[in-house]
Design a protein around this motif. Structure first.
Motif, short mmCIF file in Angstrom:
data_model
loop_
_atom_site.label_atom_id
_atom_site.label_comp_id
_atom_site.label_asym_id
_atom_site.label_seq_id
_atom_site.Cartn_x
_atom_site.Cartn_y
_atom_site.Cartn_z
N ASP A 182 -29.66 8.69 33.37
CA ASP A 182 -29.60 9.66 34.45
C ASP A 182 -30.78 9.30 35.36
O ASP A 182 -31.94 9.35 34.93
N ALA A 183 -30.50 8.91 36.58
CA ALA A 183 -31.54 8.40 37.49
C ALA A 183 -32.64 9.40 37.77
O ALA A 183 -33.75 9.01 38.15
N ARG A 184 -32.38 10.67 37.56
CA ARG A 184 -33.41 11.68 37.83
C ARG A 184 -34.63 11.50 36.92
O ARG A 184 -35.73 11.90 37.26
N TYR A 185 -34.43 10.90 35.74
CA TYR A 185 -35.51 10.71 34.75
C TYR A 185 -36.24 9.38 34.90
O TYR A 185 -37.18 9.12 34.17
N VAL A 186 -35.79 8.53 35.80
CA VAL A 186 -36.35 7.19 35.93
C VAL A 186 -37.39 7.16 37.03
O VAL A 186 -37.10 7.50 38.18
N ALA A 187 -38.60 6.75 36.68
CA ALA A 187 -39.72 6.77 37.62
C ALA A 187 -39.68 5.61 38.62
O ALA A 187 -40.37 5.65 39.63
#
Length: 163
Positions: A35-40
């Protein structure tokens, strides 16, 4: 390593994960979606993949599956259930997938076919969610000139020390 970005509408996450596994098998690659929201940021995924690969090569892996190992390193967690929070879920999800090894170009194209391709990494990344997930406090951010991605990478790198 290649990064594939896009959005997906998932009614059956297991079917999507099975499709990724089949792509990996067909192209002798490791495929893992987040889930891209968790990727810094992209470096977060690159370092996690590098550390997971090194753990597998040393016979010191947390998981039996290389994709799950990458997920654990990306989450900076030895707990697979916690790491799975970074994975895709039902509904519309901004997805970032890594493809590593084997025929990366063909595998990345096959993953792209499962998604609505779009540059989601920068736009979907959620700094507040990332801070909470990785336990990064406002005080920690204020005490350094490091970026949020740098602090996440520190946690990813420290996972091996915590073993």
């Amino acid at each position: 390593m290649r990064i594939v970005e896009g959005t997906g509408e998932f009614e059956d996450v297991t079917a999507f994960v099975d499709a990724l596994a089949a792509i990996g098998t067909d192209h002798e690659a490791t495929v893992q979606a987040f889930d891209a929201r968790y990727v810094a940021g992209p470096e977060h995924l690159r370092v996690a993949t590098e550390r997971a690969t090194r753990a597998f090569e040393r016979g010191d892996a947390i998981a039996d599956d290389r994709g799950v190992e990458i997920l654990c390193y990306a989450a900076a967690s030895r707990q697979i259930n916690h790491a799975l929070e970074m994975g895709v879920h039902e509904g519309e999800v901004p997805v970032v997938a890594i493809v590593d090894g084997g025929d990366e170009a063909a595998a990345a194209a096959a993953v792209r076919d499962l998604l609505d391709p779009a540059p989601v990494l920068e736009s979907a990344s959620d700094p507040d969610l990332i801070q909470e997930f990785f336990g990064i406090t406002d005080a920690e951010l204020a005490a350094t000139d490091a970026t949020l991605e740098d602090l996440v990478i520190d946690r990813v790198s420290l996972l091996v020390v915590e073993k």
